[in-house]
Scaffold this motif. Structure first.
Motif, PDB file in Angstrom:
ATOM      1  N   GLN A  13      21.575 -23.721  56.726  1.00  0.00           N
ATOM      2  CA  GLN A  13      22.592 -23.143  57.610  1.00  0.00           C
ATOM      3  C   GLN A  13      23.885 -22.887  56.832  1.00  0.00           C
ATOM      4  N   ASP A  14      24.233 -23.811  55.966  1.00  0.00           N
ATOM      5  CA  ASP A  14      25.425 -23.664  55.140  1.00  0.00           C
ATOM      6  C   ASP A  14      25.295 -22.441  54.239  1.00  0.00           C
ATOM      7  N   GLN A  15      24.109 -22.237  53.704  1.00  0.00           N
ATOM      8  CA  GLN A  15      23.872 -21.093  52.832  1.00  0.00           C
ATOM      9  C   GLN A  15      24.071 -19.777  53.584  1.00  0.00           C
ATOM     10  N   ARG A  16      23.635 -19.711  54.845  1.00  0.00           N
ATOM     11  CA  ARG A  16      23.836 -18.502  55.661  1.00  0.00           C
ATOM     12  C   ARG A  16      25.314 -18.206  55.860  1.00  0.00           C
ATOM     13  N   ILE A  17      26.104 -19.244  56.150  1.00  0.00           N
ATOM     14  CA  ILE A  17      27.551 -19.054  56.348  1.00  0.00           C
ATOM     15  C   ILE A  17      28.215 -18.604  55.057  1.00  0.00           C
ATOM     16  N   ARG A  18      27.864 -19.223  53.919  1.00  0.00           N
ATOM     17  CA  ARG A  18      28.464 -18.842  52.639  1.00  0.00           C
ATOM     18  C   ARG A  18      28.109 -17.403  52.277  1.00  0.00           C
ATOM     19  N   ARG A  19      26.869 -16.977  52.586  1.00  0.00           N
ATOM     20  CA  ARG A  19      26.459 -15.593  52.328  1.00  0.00           C
ATOM     21  C   ARG A  19      27.324 -14.639  53.144  1.00  0.00           C
ATOM     22  N   TRP A  20      27.566 -14.965  54.425  1.00  0.00           N
ATOM     23  CA  TRP A  20      28.420 -14.131  55.268  1.00  0.00           C
ATOM     24  C   TRP A  20      29.823 -14.043  54.670  1.00  0.00           C
ATOM     25  N   GLU A  21      30.346 -15.184  54.202  1.00  0.00           N
ATOM     26  CA  GLU A  21      31.692 -15.194  53.609  1.00  0.00           C
ATOM     27  C   GLU A  21      31.756 -14.305  52.367  1.00  0.00           C
ATOM     28  N   ARG A  22      30.728 -14.385  51.514  1.00  0.00           N
ATOM     29  CA  ARG A  22      30.718 -13.550  50.304  1.00  0.00           C
ATOM     30  C   ARG A  22      30.700 -12.067  50.657  1.00  0.00           C
ATOM     31  N   TRP A  23      29.808 -11.645  51.576  1.00  0.00           N
ATOM     32  CA  TRP A  23      29.741 -10.248  51.992  1.00  0.00           C
ATOM     33  C   TRP A  23      31.047  -9.798  52.627  1.00  0.00           C
ATOM     34  N   ASN A  24      31.597 -10.626  53.479  1.00  0.00           N
ATOM     35  CA  ASN A  24      32.840 -10.284  54.170  1.00  0.00           C
ATOM     36  C   ASN A  24      33.980 -10.104  53.169  1.00  0.00           C
ATOM     37  N   ARG A  25      34.105 -11.030  52.247  1.00  0.00           N
ATOM     38  CA  ARG A  25      35.176 -10.963  51.247  1.00  0.00           C
ATOM     39  C   ARG A  25      35.004  -9.742  50.346  1.00  0.00           C
ATOM     40  N   ARG A  26      33.786  -9.492  49.872  1.00  0.00           N
ATOM     41  CA  ARG A  26      33.538  -8.345  48.983  1.00  0.00           C
ATOM     42  C   ARG A  26      33.816  -7.021  49.687  1.00  0.00           C
ATOM     43  N   TYR A  27      33.349  -6.897  50.926  1.00  0.00           N
ATOM     44  CA  TYR A  27      33.587  -5.640  51.630  1.00  0.00           C
ATOM     45  C   TYR A  27      35.075  -5.456  51.916  1.00  0.00           C
ATOM     46  N   PHE A  28      35.755  -6.523  52.285  1.00  0.00           N
ATOM     47  CA  PHE A  28      37.182  -6.410  52.574  1.00  0.00           C
ATOM     48  C   PHE A  28      37.940  -5.921  51.343  1.00  0.00           C
ATOM     49  N   ILE A  29      37.641  -6.459  50.176  1.00  0.00           N
ATOM     50  CA  ILE A  29      38.316  -6.041  48.937  1.00  0.00           C
ATOM     51  C   ILE A  29      38.007  -4.573  48.651  1.00  0.00           C
ATOM     52  N   PHE A  30      36.722  -4.186  48.774  1.00  0.00           N
ATOM     53  CA  PHE A  30      36.330  -2.796  48.562  1.00  0.00           C
ATOM     54  C   PHE A  30      37.060  -1.861  49.528  1.00  0.00           C
ATOM     55  N   ALA A  31      37.047  -2.204  50.810  1.00  0.00           N
ATOM     56  CA  ALA A  31      37.676  -1.348  51.826  1.00  0.00           C
ATOM     57  C   ALA A  31      39.187  -1.278  51.627  1.00  0.00           C
ATOM     58  N   TRP A  85      35.463 -14.110  65.704  1.00  0.00           N
ATOM     59  CA  TRP A  85      36.898 -13.875  65.872  1.00  0.00           C
ATOM     60  C   TRP A  85      37.727 -15.097  65.500  1.00  0.00           C
ATOM     61  N   GLN A  86      37.091 -16.258  65.312  1.00  0.00           N
ATOM     62  CA  GLN A  86      37.806 -17.427  64.798  1.00  0.00           C
ATOM     63  C   GLN A  86      37.978 -17.313  63.285  1.00  0.00           C
ATOM     64  N   ALA A  87      37.140 -16.500  62.654  1.00  0.00           N
ATOM     65  CA  ALA A  87      37.108 -16.386  61.202  1.00  0.00           C
ATOM     66  C   ALA A  87      38.087 -15.314  60.727  1.00  0.00           C
ATOM     67  N   LYS A  88      38.476 -15.462  59.509  1.00  0.00           N
ATOM     68  CA  LYS A  88      39.249 -14.423  58.826  1.00  0.00           C
ATOM     69  C   LYS A  88      38.355 -13.923  57.700  1.00  0.00           C
ATOM     70  N   LEU A  89      38.678 -14.240  56.462  1.00  0.00           N
ATOM     71  CA  LEU A  89      37.776 -13.913  55.369  1.00  0.00           C
ATOM     72  C   LEU A  89      36.720 -14.995  55.196  1.00  0.00           C
ATOM     73  N   GLN A  90      36.975 -16.162  55.755  1.00  0.00           N
ATOM     74  CA  GLN A  90      36.028 -17.271  55.674  1.00  0.00           C
ATOM     75  C   GLN A  90      35.738 -17.787  57.073  1.00  0.00           C
ATOM     76  N   ALA A  91      34.608 -18.469  57.174  1.00  0.00           N
ATOM     77  CA  ALA A  91      34.249 -19.072  58.458  1.00  0.00           C
ATOM     78  C   ALA A  91      35.246 -20.190  58.775  1.00  0.00           C
ATOM     79  N   PRO A  92      35.488 -20.470  60.045  1.00  0.00           N
ATOM     80  CA  PRO A  92      36.395 -21.575  60.395  1.00  0.00           C
ATOM     81  C   PRO A  92      35.795 -22.913  59.967  1.00  0.00           C
ATOM     82  N   ASP A  93      36.608 -23.945  59.958  1.00  0.00           N
ATOM     83  CA  ASP A  93      36.136 -25.271  59.551  1.00  0.00           C
ATOM     84  C   ASP A  93      35.170 -25.876  60.558  1.00  0.00           C
ATOM     85  N   GLN A  94      35.366 -25.545  61.825  1.00  0.00           N
ATOM     86  CA  GLN A  94      34.581 -26.190  62.876  1.00  0.00           C
ATOM     87  C   GLN A  94      34.335 -25.205  64.011  1.00  0.00           C
TER      88      GLN A  94
END
Length: 108
Positions: A13-31, A85-94
């Motif tokens: 489950q942690d790996q899924r969240i980290r993958r989302w964070e990586r994609w989100n961060r990379r796309y945000f920088i590109f955009a 919507w709780q997240a920004k570039l990273q998932a929230p802590d909880q």
């Protein structure tokens, strides 16, 4: 008085969240970089001219729409509740719904 045991994600489950964070961060920088280039050089690129937006409006929407989609797709792996919507570039802590910590338990 018992305190509830904190709940953490499994490594998968942690790996899924980290993958989302990586994609989100990379796309945000590109955009972000692409949007800056479009806005600065739009008249030279022939995308807009003076007071008219021309094709710039749809281009801006095309770069912003995936950010919204990525936010909507993020859900808590433990309970399935949408947390995008709780997240920004990273998932929230909880997770606000099930109170699960959105990290895998660290070995002591």
């Amino acid at each position: 008085m018992d305190t509830p045991t904190p709940t953490y994600l499994t490594p998968e489950q942690d790996q899924r969240i980290r993958r989302w964070e990586r994609w989100n961060r990379r796309y945000f920088i590109f955009a972000f970089i692409t949007l800056i280039v479009l806005l600065v050089f739009s008249s030279q690129l022939g995308v807009s001219s003076g007071d008219e937006w021309g094709a710039l409006g749809p281009l801006l929407a095309a770069f912003i729409a995936p950010i919204i989609v990525m936010q909507l797709r993020l859900s808590c792996p433990a309970c399935g509740e949408r947390i995008g919507w709780q997240a920004k570039l990273q998932a929230p802590d909880q997770c606000r719904h099930c109170q699960t910590f959105l990290r895998a338990r660290q070995s002591p």
